[in-house]
Design a protein around this motif. Structure first.
Motif, short mmCIF file in Angstrom:
data_model
loop_
_atom_site.label_atom_id
_atom_site.label_comp_id
_atom_site.label_asym_id
_atom_site.label_seq_id
_atom_site.Cartn_x
_atom_site.Cartn_y
_atom_site.Cartn_z
N LEU A 171 0.81 -1.21 0.00
CA LEU A 171 0.00 0.00 0.00
C LEU A 171 0.85 1.27 0.00
CD1 LEU A 171 -2.95 -0.84 2.43
CD2 LEU A 171 -3.15 -0.11 0.06
N GLY A 172 2.12 1.13 0.39
CA GLY A 172 3.02 2.27 0.35
C GLY A 172 3.17 2.84 -1.06
N VAL A 173 3.05 1.97 -2.08
CA VAL A 173 3.13 2.43 -3.47
C VAL A 173 1.95 3.36 -3.76
CG1 VAL A 173 3.21 1.73 -5.88
CG2 VAL A 173 4.29 0.30 -4.14
N ALA A 174 0.74 2.92 -3.38
CA ALA A 174 -0.44 3.75 -3.60
C ALA A 174 -0.41 5.01 -2.75
CB ALA A 174 -1.70 2.94 -3.29
N ALA A 175 0.11 4.89 -1.52
CA ALA A 175 0.11 6.04 -0.61
C ALA A 175 0.97 7.18 -1.13
CB ALA A 175 0.60 5.61 0.77
N VAL A 176 2.17 6.87 -1.62
CA VAL A 176 3.04 7.94 -2.11
C VAL A 176 2.47 8.54 -3.40
CG1 VAL A 176 4.60 6.51 -3.53
CG2 VAL A 176 5.46 8.58 -2.43
N GLY A 279 -4.58 1.46 -9.12
CA GLY A 279 -4.16 0.08 -9.33
C GLY A 279 -3.35 -0.47 -8.17
N PRO A 280 -2.26 0.22 -7.73
CA PRO A 280 -1.51 -0.26 -6.57
C PRO A 280 -2.36 -0.38 -5.31
CG PRO A 280 -0.22 1.35 -7.78
CD PRO A 280 -1.60 1.35 -8.40
N LEU A 281 -3.32 0.54 -5.14
CA LEU A 281 -4.19 0.47 -3.97
C LEU A 281 -5.01 -0.82 -3.98
CD1 LEU A 281 -5.59 1.73 -1.48
CD2 LEU A 281 -7.15 2.87 -3.06
N LEU A 282 -5.68 -1.10 -5.09
CA LEU A 282 -6.51 -2.29 -5.17
C LEU A 282 -5.66 -3.57 -5.16
CD1 LEU A 282 -9.14 -1.11 -7.82
CD2 LEU A 282 -9.40 -1.24 -5.34
N GLY A 283 -4.49 -3.52 -5.80
CA GLY A 283 -3.61 -4.68 -5.79
C GLY A 283 -3.10 -5.00 -4.40
#
Length: 447
Positions: A171-176, A279-283
């Motif tokens: 989730l760090g990917v989506a967060a940033v 996408g990163p969030l849902l993944g």
């Protein structure tokens, strides 16, 4: 009760149901929560350059070409991949708490450098490449965190625990990327330093929490040569190959998605940032579900269907590219993220399950299987992350090279072929063998 010696928990038997319910579950949950937070920040720092490159334009004196931007994205991916093996070993040498404190605190280096240099016009590409390389330390956190957490949980809960640990980190990917969207929407697309600066106090906080509340677990320690022993197992390499397809896809697409939208559809930084986080969030959210589904249906079966779905998602990207459909393209990419997340959870679940089955057949005991699983987790994590490097290099060649002609179509054909190979390997190595063993057991019971 857990027994502690010089800050190390020396008695730990999560397979004992009474011990687990009485004391183990509470300790494991506390360490899992802090592990997730630390890994989450690590992933954010690791993937920060996927956001910073969206800001880089002549308007702030940093007019790099698409090929140079893809190179900036590839660099932390590569370094993070290479660091995963030593990080996985380090946690078995120094302890889960001790290494988490170090791995969190060192994130101050790439974050501070990025915050300082990214707003300095005229900074040459090689300086940014060096800074991006230091961000690779965030990618190493995953391997040490997963190696540590697998020792805290009983085998029956490892799919869920590893999926939650990795999903929270992912989730760090989506967060940033959400933070990048917030900065662009409020301050404009000329203030990339804000993205990096906002992480500095968070890094300090998580380092302190890890020092105060996490534990060192004696069970995480491995005898010398555990990684060398793991390297000799064929399953280590088969699972690593599959993890290239699942996690390599997730992190590779996560780093490249914004640049792909800018390059293929001419999206502005705001438009690209508005979609890249989804996408990163849902993944990431799907990853624990993949682990839980694997707990119930088996890791190989869930992994097979994940790859089949990823192949279908890639076909959607090919159709969208030919039609020039932005909406269909984003939908296809989002589906790929979700399916890669499910596959991440199910593939990692396969590691303890496969080695536990081998231990049962050979009579070597679960303790040895646990130690070997920890080593394989580090190896698979490192090899799988290299898939992200490959994806970004393929994108760079496709969009910047003469063969691609500025289109991602050659890259998508390459990805489709690889997913087909992953389906074949999953079936041939795991599902076919599993069915053969089940058939043999049934015949023996009828005899």
């Amino acid at each position: 009760m857990t027994a502690r010696t010089t800050e190390w928990i020396t008695h730990w038997d999560p397979e004992d149901t009474d011990f687990w319910e009485r004391d183990g579950k509470r300790v494991a949950r506390r360490n899992l929560v802090l592990s997730v937070v630390s890994e989450h920040i690590g992933f954010s720092v690791w993937s920060m350059w996927s956001v910073l490159v969206l800001f880089m334009s002549p308007a702030i004196g940093l007019g790099f070409s698409p090929g140079e931007k893809f190179l900036l994205v590839v660099t932390p991916t590569l370094v993070g991949s290479l660091l995963r093996l030593p990080y996985s070993y380090a946690v078995t040498r120094f302890g889960g708490r001790n290494w988490t404190v170090f791995a969190s605190a060192i994130l101050l280096v790439p974050t501070s450098l990025a915050a300082y240099f990214v707003h300095r016009p005229g900074t040459p590409l090689w300086v940014f490449l060096l800074i991006a390389a230091t961000a690779g330390v965030g990618g190493g956190n995953f391997a040490s965190s997963m190696t540590n957490i697998t020792s805290f949980y009983p085998q029956r809960h490892q799919g869920w625990a590893l999926g939650l640990n990795a999903g929270g980190g992912n989730l760090g990917v989506a967060a940033v990327q959400l933070l990048g969207l917030l900065v662009i929407a409020t301050a404009g697309d000329t203030h990339p330093a804000y993205v990096a600066s906002l992480y500095l106090p968070l890094i300090v906080l998580v380092s302190l929490l890890a020092a105060l509340r996490m534990d060192n677990l004696e069970a995480v320690r491995t005898e010398p040569g555990a990684q060398r022993e793991a390297l000799r197992h064929a399953h280590t390499w088969w699972i690593s190959f599959l993890y290239i397809g699942t996690f390599g896809s997730f992190i590779g697409y996560g780093f490249a998605f914004g640049l792909v939208l800018q390059t293929q559809f001419g999206s502005t930084p705001l438009e690209a940032a508005s979609y890249t986080f989804l996408g990163p969030l849902l993944g990431s959210v799907a990853r624990p579900s993949g682990g839980k589904l694997a707990d119930r249906w088996g890791g190989a079966r869930v992994t097979l269907w994940s790859f089949a779905g990823m192949g279908a998602g890639t076909a959607v990207l090919l159709i969208a590219s030919e039609a020039g459909s932005f909406g269909l393209f984003v939908a296809g990419f989002t589906g790929l993220f979700v399916l890669s997340g499910v596959g991440n959870g199910s593939t990692y679940k396969m590691i303890p399950a496969v080695f536990a089955q081998q231990a049962e057949r050979s009579g070597t005991g679960l303790a040895g299987a646990r130690r070997l699983s920890g080593a394989v987790i580090g190896i698979a994590g490192a090899v799988g992350a290299l898939g992200g490097v490959a994806i970004n290099l393929v994108f760079r060649a496709s969009y910047g090279g003469p063969a691609g002609g500025g289109s991602g179509v050659p890259a998508f054909w390459a990805f489709l072929a690889f997913y087909a190979g992953c389906v074949v390997v999953t079936w041939a190595v795991y599902l076919r063998r599993e069915r053969a063993e089940t058939r043999t057991a049934l015949e023996a019971s009828r005899a």
